[in-house]
Design an enzyme around this catalytic site. Structure first.
Site, PDB file in Angstrom:
ATOM      1  N   LYS A 229       0.846  -1.211   0.000  1.00 14.70           N
ATOM      2  CA  LYS A 229       0.000   0.000   0.000  1.00 14.70           C
ATOM      3  C   LYS A 229       0.875   1.252   0.000  1.00 14.70           C
ATOM      4  CE  LYS A 229      -3.166   2.643   3.027  1.00 14.70           C
ATOM      5  NZ  LYS A 229      -4.045   2.625   4.219  1.00 14.70           N
ATOM      6  N   ASP A 234      -2.575  10.171   3.754  1.00  9.41           N
ATOM      7  CA  ASP A 234      -3.973   9.781   3.904  1.00  9.41           C
ATOM      8  C   ASP A 234      -4.707  10.847   4.713  1.00  9.41           C
ATOM      9  OD1 ASP A 234      -6.366   8.533   4.102  1.00  9.41           O
ATOM     10  OD2 ASP A 234      -5.682   6.861   5.367  1.00  9.41           O
ATOM     11  N   LYS A 241     -10.184  12.826   8.021  1.00  6.53           N
ATOM     12  CA  LYS A 241      -9.685  12.465   9.353  1.00  6.53           C
ATOM     13  C   LYS A 241      -9.635  13.707  10.234  1.00  6.53           C
ATOM     14  CE  LYS A 241      -6.498   8.708   8.047  1.00  6.53           C
ATOM     15  NZ  LYS A 241      -7.146   7.603   8.765  1.00  6.53           N
ATOM     16  N   ASP A 252       1.605   6.402   5.560  1.00  7.98           N
ATOM     17  CA  ASP A 252       0.632   5.487   4.972  1.00  7.98           C
ATOM     18  C   ASP A 252       1.134   4.816   3.688  1.00  7.98           C
ATOM     19  OD1 ASP A 252      -1.736   4.277   5.629  1.00  7.98           O
ATOM     20  OD2 ASP A 252      -2.984   5.636   4.457  1.00  7.98           O
ATOM     21  N   ASP A 311     -12.037   6.956   3.653  1.00  4.08           N
ATOM     22  CA  ASP A 311     -10.833   6.742   4.462  1.00  4.08           C
ATOM     23  C   ASP A 311     -10.399   5.268   4.449  1.00  4.08           C
ATOM     24  OD1 ASP A 311      -8.736   7.400   6.067  1.00  4.08           O
ATOM     25  OD2 ASP A 311      -9.916   7.714   7.890  1.00  4.08           O
ATOM     26  N   GLU A 313      -9.266   3.640   2.081  1.00  4.32           N
ATOM     27  CA  GLU A 313      -8.750   3.735   0.712  1.00  4.32           C
ATOM     28  C   GLU A 313      -7.668   2.703   0.412  1.00  4.32           C
ATOM     29  OE1 GLU A 313      -7.575   5.393   3.168  1.00  4.32           O
ATOM     30  OE2 GLU A 313      -5.442   5.022   2.911  1.00  4.32           O
ATOM     31  N   ARG A 315      -7.439  -0.531   1.126  1.00  2.46           N
ATOM     32  CA  ARG A 315      -7.980  -1.789   0.579  1.00  2.46           C
ATOM     33  C   ARG A 315      -8.449  -1.588  -0.860  1.00  2.46           C
ATOM     34  NH1 ARG A 315     -12.444  -2.092   5.277  1.00  2.46           N
ATOM     35  NH2 ARG A 315     -10.790  -0.960   6.337  1.00  2.46           N
TER      36      ARG A 315
HETATM   37  N1  BES Z   1      -4.208   4.471   6.966  1.00  2.00           N
HETATM   38  C1  BES Z   1      -5.350   4.195   7.728  1.00  2.00           C
HETATM   39  C2  BES Z   1      -5.135   3.169   8.819  1.00  2.00           C
HETATM   40  C3  BES Z   1      -4.218   3.472   9.956  1.00  2.00           C
HETATM   41  C4  BES Z   1      -4.530   4.433  10.890  1.00  2.00           C
HETATM   42  C5  BES Z   1      -3.087   2.696  10.120  1.00  2.00           C
HETATM   43  C6  BES Z   1      -3.682   4.642  11.957  1.00  2.00           C
HETATM   44  C7  BES Z   1      -2.251   2.901  11.177  1.00  2.00           C
HETATM   45  C8  BES Z   1      -2.541   3.887  12.112  1.00  2.00           C
HETATM   46  C9  BES Z   1      -6.482   3.662   6.854  1.00  2.00           C
HETATM   47  O1  BES Z   1      -6.508   4.082   5.539  1.00  2.00           O
HETATM   48  C10 BES Z   1      -7.757   4.089   7.502  1.00  2.00           C
HETATM   49  O2  BES Z   1      -7.982   5.261   7.562  1.00  2.00           O
HETATM   50  N2  BES Z   1      -8.526   3.127   7.967  1.00  2.00           N
HETATM   51  C11 BES Z   1      -9.742   3.391   8.638  1.00  2.00           C
HETATM   52  C12 BES Z   1     -10.762   2.412   8.101  1.00  2.00           C
HETATM   53  C13 BES Z   1     -12.198   2.755   8.429  1.00  2.00           C
HETATM   54  C14 BES Z   1     -12.617   4.009   7.710  1.00  2.00           C
HETATM   55  C15 BES Z   1     -13.056   1.587   8.014  1.00  2.00           C
HETATM   56  C16 BES Z   1      -9.521   3.179  10.138  1.00  2.00           C
HETATM   57  O3  BES Z   1      -8.754   2.301  10.516  1.00  2.00           O
HETATM   58  O4  BES Z   1     -10.121   3.933  10.903  1.00  2.00           O
HETATM   59 ZN    ZN Z   2      -4.689   4.720   4.749  1.00  2.00          ZN
HETATM   60 ZN    ZN Z   3      -7.611   5.945   5.311  1.00  2.00          ZN
END
Ligand code: BES
Ligand code: ZN
Ligand code: ZN
Length: 462
Positions: A229, A234, A241, A252, A311, A313, A315
């Site tokens: 990824k 992000d 966020k 990210d 968010d 994104e 996946r």
């Molecule tokens: N990049 C983030 C995940 C992340 C956050 C990894 C903090 C490590 C530390 C990812 O793209 C994300 O924002 N995921 C969301 C998913 C949700 C919207 C289903 C999350 O984990 O809140």
């Molecule tokens: Zn992310």
């Molecule tokens: Zn995200």
């Protein structure tokens, strides 16, 4: 000098003036102390030295100059015993006094602890160097030090310096040594070449989205595909966020950095693998043409995806890259991603989660992880949670309404794009040390990289 150069941390020509480092196991410290001179025993008391792993005891001579160093090691985690030395000891040359001078792991711990990200600092800290004894496998040491420095450097770089085009440039820089050129599918070509989801996620940024690819190795060897990824930053997209959630999101692209590091290791160790690396690289930005919650995207394989949250994104870009990888029928597919906050809720920031559809891989990975002191932990691909991704209008939703089991539902989403017959391992990593530990400075970090390299060596080197 670049952070990937081994010889800034080590030297090979013996130096008769170098200072000896004695490694003493914590469990043996009190016995060891009893056998020392009265002067040294008194010094240990005076300096109030605590025999805790990685602690350093500096012993002066009669002139008050540094004469000898003692470090404490934890027998099970000996790798980190010299992890604070390079930065804490006075600059100069050191060597390991017997009996541990043939232990490869100790050298690696020194090298990893010596790393510093000083791109934006005016002053450079002068480092100590450690003598490498002849018995040490220098290629293995250089490989891991370099691979991990690449991961850390890429993650530590500010997002503005590690946009999709710079991720590509980084890859090009290190594959050059192996006579390779990366290929890139950029911007609107992503539509032409059928990577619609990578395009949709990345189109709002002024830095064009892309799919970076390079291949290496002999076609006769088993094919291993690595997918990482590469989200340069992000912001969360329109489901933006908050400030705290966004603060560290330069990391990210940590998954991309991990597969770059692993690829480098595979090539430097010349593993009998036919390697394919795929890095979807985008910035998850906001602008008038950003993709939206409620949009439906059609992916490379034809599955339709309803966007529940922009968010989620990672996946999305991964699914098009995974589809591309499985078109070539790999023997093994490994992806790395800073995919969910939920994986960090489950295991904390220092233990990466992995998922796999192959029990043998899980067992071999756990063994490798223990052998090299690189902790990882398996979470279940619990199929019964798949319903959480059901969409009313498309084949699948990109995120679940409930956050419970968020690392699992993210893995289940990816699983939809992996045919059952493809052996697949998915890593959900933090890629960042929130605190400094011996050998592991604060900031960008490779997590699970050494475990995977060891696993690949065990599996593919006869
Ligand atoms: N990049 C983030 C995940 C992340 C956050 C990894 C903090 C490590 C530390 C990812 O793209 C994300 O924002 N995921 C969301 C998913 C949700 C919207 C289903 C999350 O984990 O809140
Ligand atoms: Zn992310
Ligand atoms: Zn995200």
């Amino acid at each position: 000098m670049s952070n990937t150069d081994l010889m800034q941390y080590f030297y090979t020509q013996e130096d008769i003036n170098s200072i000896p480092i004695n490694v003493v196991l914590k469990s043996e410290f009190s016995t060891w102390k009893k056998n020392q001179s009265e002067y040294l025993q008194n010094w240990i008391e005076t300096s109030q030295f605590k025999a805790k792993p990685s602690n350093i005891l500096s012993i002066p001579n009669a002139q008050g100059e540094l004469n000898t160093v003692v470090v404490i090691a934890d027998a099970k985690n000996i790798i980190w015993c010299l992890g604070t030395c390079a930065k804490q000891l006075p600059a100069g040359n050191y060597h390991i006094a017997s009996p541990h001078k043939n232990n490869d792991k100790i050298y690696l711990g020194w090298g990893l602890g010596a790393y510093q990200y000083r791109q934006y600092k005016k002053s450079k800290q002068k480092l100590c160097k450690l003598h490498i004894s002849e018995s040490i496998d220098q290629n293995q040491l250089a490989t891991l030090v370099q691979a991990i420095a690449i991961v850390r450097d890429m993650v530590n770089a500010p997002a503005s310096d590690m946009m999709p085009q710079q991720i590509a440039e980084q890859c090009q820089t290190f594959v050059k040594e192996f006579g390779l050129t990366i290929s890139e599918c950029v911007g609107n070509d992503l539509i032409k070449e059928n990577f619609p989801v990578i395009h949709a996620v990345g189109r709002a940024s002024v830095h064009e989205p892309r799919l970076i690819e390079f291949n290496w190795g002999n076609a006769k060897h088993p094919k291993v595909s690595l997918v990482g990824k590469g989200v340069s930053f992000d912001s969360g997209g329109l489901d933006i966020k908050n400030a705290q959630g966004m603060r560290l999101m330069k990391k990210d692209m940590g998954g991309a950095a991990h597969v770059a590091g692993i690829a480098l290791a595979i090539m430097k160790l010349n593993l009998p693998i036919q390697l394919q690396v795929l890095i979807p690289a985008v910035e998850n930005a906001i602008s008038a043409n950003a993709f939206r919650p409620g949009d439906v995207l059609t992916s490379r394989c034809g599955k339709t995806i309803e966007i529940d949250n922009t968010d989620a994104e990672g996946r999305l870009i991964l699914c098009d890259a995974i589809t591309k990888a499985v078109e070539d029928n790999p023997d093994l597919l490994i992806d790395f991603a800073t995919l969910t906050g939920a994986a960090r809720i489950a295991l904390g920031t220092e233990v990466p989660a992995f998922f796999t559809n192959d029990d043998d891989s899980a067992a071999e990975l756990m063994q490798a992880s223990e052998a090299v002191n690189d902790p990882i932990w398996q979470l279940p691909l619990h199929k019964a949670y798949r319903y959480m991704l059901d969409s009313d209008i498309a084949d699948i939703c990109n995120s679940a309404a409930s956050g419970y089991g968020g690392a699992i539902t993210a893995a289940l989403y990816l699983n939809e794009f992996v045919p059952v017959e493809t052996k697949w391992i998915h890593f959900d990593v933090m890629a960042y040390n929130m605190r400094a530990r011996a050998g592991r400075p604060k900031g960008g970090e490779a997590m699970g990289l050494r475990a995977v390299v060891e696993f690949l060596q065990q599996r593919y080197v006869a």
